[in-house]
Design a protein around this motif. Structure first.
Motif, PDB file in Angstrom:
ATOM      1  N   TYR A  57       1.873  53.385  13.620  1.00 15.05           N
ATOM      2  CA  TYR A  57       0.651  53.534  14.570  1.00 15.05           C
ATOM      3  C   TYR A  57       0.858  54.966  14.989  1.00 15.05           C
ATOM      4  O   TYR A  57      -0.215  55.748  15.424  1.00 15.05           O
ATOM      5  CB  TYR A  57       1.125  52.691  15.794  1.00 15.05           C
ATOM      6  N   GLN A  58       1.833  55.660  14.738  1.00 16.03           N
ATOM      7  CA  GLN A  58       1.860  57.173  15.275  1.00 16.03           C
ATOM      8  C   GLN A  58       1.243  58.077  14.213  1.00 16.03           C
ATOM      9  O   GLN A  58       0.821  59.123  14.704  1.00 16.03           O
ATOM     10  CB  GLN A  58       3.244  57.500  15.542  1.00 16.03           C
ATOM     11  N   VAL A  59       1.088  57.649  13.160  1.00 18.77           N
ATOM     12  CA  VAL A  59       0.413  58.686  12.053  1.00 18.77           C
ATOM     13  C   VAL A  59      -0.789  58.358  11.409  1.00 18.77           C
ATOM     14  O   VAL A  59      -1.566  58.960  10.840  1.00 18.77           O
ATOM     15  CB  VAL A  59       1.549  59.101  11.082  1.00 18.77           C
ATOM     16  N   TYR A  88       9.438  46.840  11.166  1.00 20.82           N
ATOM     17  CA  TYR A  88       8.753  46.820  12.753  1.00 20.82           C
ATOM     18  C   TYR A  88       9.156  48.105  13.476  1.00 20.82           C
ATOM     19  O   TYR A  88      10.120  48.305  13.841  1.00 20.82           O
ATOM     20  CB  TYR A  88       9.294  45.623  13.459  1.00 20.82           C
ATOM     21  N   HIS A  89       8.034  48.844  13.763  1.00 19.83           N
ATOM     22  CA  HIS A  89       7.961  50.127  14.611  1.00 19.83           C
ATOM     23  C   HIS A  89       7.097  49.834  15.776  1.00 19.83           C
ATOM     24  O   HIS A  89       6.069  50.582  16.000  1.00 19.83           O
ATOM     25  CB  HIS A  89       7.966  51.250  13.721  1.00 19.83           C
ATOM     26  N   TRP A  90       7.367  48.743  16.396  1.00 24.44           N
ATOM     27  CA  TRP A  90       6.746  48.568  17.766  1.00 24.44           C
ATOM     28  C   TRP A  90       5.313  47.976  17.747  1.00 24.44           C
ATOM     29  O   TRP A  90       4.801  47.726  19.081  1.00 24.44           O
ATOM     30  CB  TRP A  90       6.806  50.002  18.576  1.00 24.44           C
ATOM     31  N   LEU A 119      14.112  46.252  12.330  1.00 26.30           N
ATOM     32  CA  LEU A 119      13.501  46.785  13.329  1.00 26.30           C
ATOM     33  C   LEU A 119      14.016  48.265  13.495  1.00 26.30           C
ATOM     34  O   LEU A 119      14.827  48.640  13.036  1.00 26.30           O
ATOM     35  CB  LEU A 119      14.152  45.963  14.496  1.00 26.30           C
ATOM     36  N   ASN A 120      12.997  48.957  14.327  1.00 34.36           N
ATOM     37  CA  ASN A 120      13.402  50.163  14.933  1.00 34.36           C
ATOM     38  C   ASN A 120      13.516  49.980  16.223  1.00 34.36           C
ATOM     39  O   ASN A 120      12.608  49.544  17.007  1.00 34.36           O
ATOM     40  CB  ASN A 120      11.926  51.137  14.526  1.00 34.36           C
ATOM     41  N   GLU A 121      14.739  50.515  16.821  1.00 34.17           N
ATOM     42  CA  GLU A 121      15.038  50.723  18.059  1.00 34.17           C
ATOM     43  C   GLU A 121      14.692  49.432  18.887  1.00 34.17           C
ATOM     44  O   GLU A 121      13.890  49.480  19.881  1.00 34.17           O
ATOM     45  CB  GLU A 121      14.453  51.856  18.759  1.00 34.17           C
ATOM     46  N   PRO A 122      15.168  48.350  18.777  1.00 37.92           N
ATOM     47  CA  PRO A 122      15.024  47.195  19.653  1.00 37.92           C
ATOM     48  C   PRO A 122      15.211  47.297  21.219  1.00 37.92           C
ATOM     49  O   PRO A 122      14.548  46.948  22.023  1.00 37.92           O
ATOM     50  CB  PRO A 122      15.776  45.863  19.174  1.00 37.92           C
ATOM     51  N   THR A 160      18.512  57.969  10.928  1.00 35.78           N
ATOM     52  CA  THR A 160      17.133  57.636  10.409  1.00 35.78           C
ATOM     53  C   THR A 160      16.014  58.355  11.487  1.00 35.78           C
ATOM     54  O   THR A 160      14.899  58.418  10.807  1.00 35.78           O
ATOM     55  CB  THR A 160      17.064  56.312  10.580  1.00 35.78           C
ATOM     56  N   GLU A 161      16.444  58.928  12.313  1.00 36.03           N
ATOM     57  CA  GLU A 161      15.621  59.868  13.272  1.00 36.03           C
ATOM     58  C   GLU A 161      16.455  60.565  13.989  1.00 36.03           C
ATOM     59  O   GLU A 161      17.611  60.322  14.667  1.00 36.03           O
ATOM     60  CB  GLU A 161      14.813  59.088  14.442  1.00 36.03           C
ATOM     61  N   ASN A 162      16.228  62.091  14.051  1.00 38.11           N
ATOM     62  CA  ASN A 162      16.726  62.980  14.844  1.00 38.11           C
ATOM     63  C   ASN A 162      15.689  64.210  14.915  1.00 38.11           C
ATOM     64  O   ASN A 162      15.149  64.673  13.955  1.00 38.11           O
ATOM     65  CB  ASN A 162      17.965  63.611  14.206  1.00 38.11           C
ATOM     66  N   ALA A 193      14.450  63.729   9.509  1.00 39.50           N
ATOM     67  CA  ALA A 193      14.046  64.531  10.555  1.00 39.50           C
ATOM     68  C   ALA A 193      12.818  63.685  11.227  1.00 39.50           C
ATOM     69  O   ALA A 193      12.154  63.189  10.472  1.00 39.50           O
ATOM     70  CB  ALA A 193      13.498  65.767  10.092  1.00 39.50           C
ATOM     71  N   TRP A 194      13.018  63.845  12.538  1.00 41.52           N
ATOM     72  CA  TRP A 194      11.905  63.235  13.430  1.00 41.52           C
ATOM     73  C   TRP A 194      11.195  64.414  13.957  1.00 41.52           C
ATOM     74  O   TRP A 194      11.615  65.033  14.762  1.00 41.52           O
ATOM     75  CB  TRP A 194      12.207  62.220  14.470  1.00 41.52           C
ATOM     76  N   SER A 195       9.862  64.747  13.379  1.00 40.64           N
ATOM     77  CA  SER A 195       9.254  63.755  12.371  1.00 40.64           C
ATOM     78  C   SER A 195       8.594  64.656  11.392  1.00 40.64           C
ATOM     79  O   SER A 195       8.424  65.950  11.495  1.00 40.64           O
ATOM     80  CB  SER A 195       8.021  63.024  13.141  1.00 40.64           C
ATOM     81  N   LEU A 249       1.354  60.937  17.472  1.00 35.79           N
ATOM     82  CA  LEU A 249       1.168  60.177  18.904  1.00 35.79           C
ATOM     83  C   LEU A 249       2.301  59.916  19.172  1.00 35.79           C
ATOM     84  O   LEU A 249       2.988  58.859  18.803  1.00 35.79           O
ATOM     85  CB  LEU A 249       0.177  59.119  18.713  1.00 35.79           C
ATOM     86  N   GLU A 250       2.796  60.664  20.370  1.00 38.04           N
ATOM     87  CA  GLU A 250       4.170  60.307  20.954  1.00 38.04           C
ATOM     88  C   GLU A 250       3.673  59.038  21.917  1.00 38.04           C
ATOM     89  O   GLU A 250       4.140  59.326  23.368  1.00 38.04           O
ATOM     90  CB  GLU A 250       4.749  61.600  21.723  1.00 38.04           C
ATOM     91  N   TRP A 251       3.356  58.091  21.469  1.00 39.76           N
ATOM     92  CA  TRP A 251       3.385  56.798  22.457  1.00 39.76           C
ATOM     93  C   TRP A 251       2.513  56.943  23.624  1.00 39.76           C
ATOM     94  O   TRP A 251       1.590  57.574  23.733  1.00 39.76           O
ATOM     95  CB  TRP A 251       4.532  56.162  22.553  1.00 39.76           C
ATOM     96  N   SER A 252       3.111  56.631  24.863  1.00 40.40           N
ATOM     97  CA  SER A 252       2.363  56.886  26.036  1.00 40.40           C
ATOM     98  C   SER A 252       2.347  58.341  26.408  1.00 40.40           C
ATOM     99  O   SER A 252       1.406  58.688  27.400  1.00 40.40           O
ATOM    100  CB  SER A 252       2.990  55.880  27.259  1.00 40.40           C
TER     101      SER A 252
HETATM  102  C1  BGC Z   1      10.971  56.355  18.090  1.00 36.81           C
HETATM  103  C2  BGC Z   1       9.858  57.163  17.533  1.00 36.81           C
HETATM  104  C3  BGC Z   1       9.644  58.336  18.886  1.00 36.81           C
HETATM  105  C4  BGC Z   1      10.701  59.314  19.092  1.00 36.81           C
HETATM  106  C5  BGC Z   1      10.754  60.417  19.882  1.00 36.81           C
HETATM  107  C6  BGC Z   1      12.202  57.209  18.786  1.00 36.81           C
HETATM  108  O1  BGC Z   1      12.666  56.578  20.052  1.00 36.81           O
HETATM  109  O2  BGC Z   1      11.563  55.613  17.302  1.00 36.81           O
HETATM  110  O3  BGC Z   1       8.932  56.602  17.438  1.00 36.81           O
HETATM  111  O4  BGC Z   1       8.315  59.071  18.339  1.00 36.81           O
HETATM  112  O5  BGC Z   1      11.913  58.507  19.422  1.00 36.81           O
HETATM  113  O6  BGC Z   1      10.557  59.863  21.167  1.00 36.81           O
END
Ligand code: BGC
Length: 457
Positions: free
Chosen positions: A25-27, A126-128, A170-173, A356-358, A404-406, A411-414
């Protein structure tokens, strides 16, 4: 030991994956294209006031249409892996039942393009972005969610397991439930203390069921991705230490304990009190399936103190004088990544781990002129955290890759497009991609297999 004073970096292990990550959804953009159904995020962004500046994922980075040139860009950076997520409602528009062939084809084309470029795909199921049709049936509060998730996972395994070797359920339940069911800042936007543990538990059951399903026919590796934020007590006072324990159990142990140990940490009952249900023992047999790896998302740490007003944990974060903070107000603390990777190993055993993310949001120059766009703070952040990853490897942790994130600003969600995390800048008007210096310095680290970490970023 501070990672900035880390000893000379040697080579990272052979086969170490050097990646970047995104989520659907973010990209992707085009959320309803070619027969896709709406997700809870498609709905959430359409409620005024919930997302900053009214931003939506309708276009986002337009990765759905530009994936070929995006893969070429990954290749140019020298990435050897790409972690992305699948939009459930592209593949199954109503969440279960009818498959949308065009949705499935998109992910197949993306995987093939990656493989042609020599880039290993890591797929997050599942990423949200739950299909909206399933939210109408109670979403993660419905105990049938585990069956829905298996049907969806099965559809992907059948189509792509001959080519995808790394699957994450799942990503980050924790974020799904804390953000989506407790505090309401993320979709589906509920604020309900009593729902929160139920949603968590059903996510875990869905994870277990999808892993069990994978064992029936899957040929490669399946794991889970959690966010870990190490907690350090602000003082030796017993109430600060107890608050730190609660925060740690809630965020860091709530999901991995059931997966590896078959039980919740006891603090969960203290935190949720009468909202904490009695779970059937058989659920833990389902949840505790052997997995092949843990994906760790690490951004920051929390120095924690007792705070009677902070509901429901009675714990809050203490700001650190003199520390560097990112645009999302997260303290930059590389040592926390080493601590996290060693903690996972010490508590759960010598399981392979991936970072998996940083990453970090910093304000970039407003317009991208010449390439590379200069983002020294982010470049420094990656450099220090890669060193911190190496420090964990030196301490014997089986770290197999780093993402690397990202890959892109997205779209940084809200928070909408107001926060940029990319190693590639995206102009959200023209959709033009511009490499940042953080991307180029990461690229040098990749080419030198880590030796460039001995030089400044
Ligand atoms: C999430 C990403 C989010 C990132 C930065 C993680 O919690 O998996 O979707 O963009 O952090 O907030």
């Amino acid at each position: 030991m501070k990672s900035s004073k880390a000893p000379q970096q040697g080579r990272f292990p052979d086969g170490f994956l050097w990646g970047a990550a995104t989520s659907a959804y973010q990209v992707e953009g085009s959320p309803l294209a070619d027969g896709a159904g709406p997700s809870i995020w498609h709905r959430f962004v359409r409620t005024p006031g919930l997302v900053r500046n009214g931003d939506t994922g309708d276009v986002a980075c337009d990765h759905y249409r530009r994936f070929k040139s995006d893969v070429a860009l990954m290749k140019r950076l020298g990435l050897t892996a790409y972690r992305f997520s699948i939009s459930w409602s592209r593949v199954l528009p109503a969440g279960v039942g009818r498959v949308n062939p065009a949705g499935l084809d998109f992910y197949e084309r993306l995987v093939d393009e990656l493989l042609r470029a020599g880039i290993e795909p890591m797929v997050t199921l599942y990423h949200w972005d739950l299909p909206a049709a399933l939210d109408d049936r109670g979403g993660w509060l419905n105990p049938d969610a585990a069956d829905w998730f298996v049907e969806y996972a099965q559809t992907l395994y059948r189509r792509l397991d001959d080519r995808v070797r790394l699957w994450a359920t799942l990503n980050e339940p924790w974020v799904v439930t804390d953000g989506g069911y407790l505090h309401g800042a993320l979709a589906p936007g509920h604020r309900n203390f009593f729902e929160t543990p139920i949603a968590s538990h059903n996510l875990l059951r869905a994870h277990g069921a999808a892993v069990r399903e994978y064992r029936a026919g899957g040929r490669h590796q399946v794991g889970i991705v959690v966010n870990i934020e190490p907690k350090y007590p602000a003082s030796d006072a017993p109430e600060d230490i107890a608050a730190t324990r609660r925060a740690h159990a809630y965020m860091n142990e709530q999901y991995l304990d059931p997966v590896f140990l078959g039980r919740y940490p006891e603090e969960m009952q203290q935190i949720f009190g009468e909202a904490w249900p009695a779970w059937p023992a058989s659920d833990f047999e389902l949840i505790r399936q052997p997995i092949d790896f843990v994906g760790v998302n690490y951004y920051t740490r929390s120095v924690t103190r007792f705070d009677p007003d902070a509901w429901p944990l009675r714990a809050s974060r203490v700001r650190q004088n003199g520390a560097v903070y990112t645009e999302t107000d997260w303290e930059v603390y590389p040592q926390g990544l080493t601590d996290t990777l060693t903690w996972v190993r010490d508590r759960y055993g010598p399981i392979p781990q991936y970072v998996t993310e940083n990453g970090a949001s910093f304000a970039d120059p407003a317009t991208a002129g010449a390439e590379p766009l200069d983002d020294p703070d982010r470049a420094q952040y990656f450099h220090e955290h890669l060193r911190a990853t190496y420090a964990a490897i030196e301490q014997g942790v089986d770290v197999r890759g780093y993402f690397a994130w990202s890959l892109f600003d997205n779209l940084e969600w809200s928070l909408g497009f107001s926060k940029r995390f990319g190693i590639v800048h995206v102009d959200f008007k023209t959709l033009k991609r511009t490499l940042k210096s953080s991307g180029l310095s990461y690229s040098k680290v990749i080419q030198s297999h880590g030796a460039a970490l001995n030089e400044p970023a």
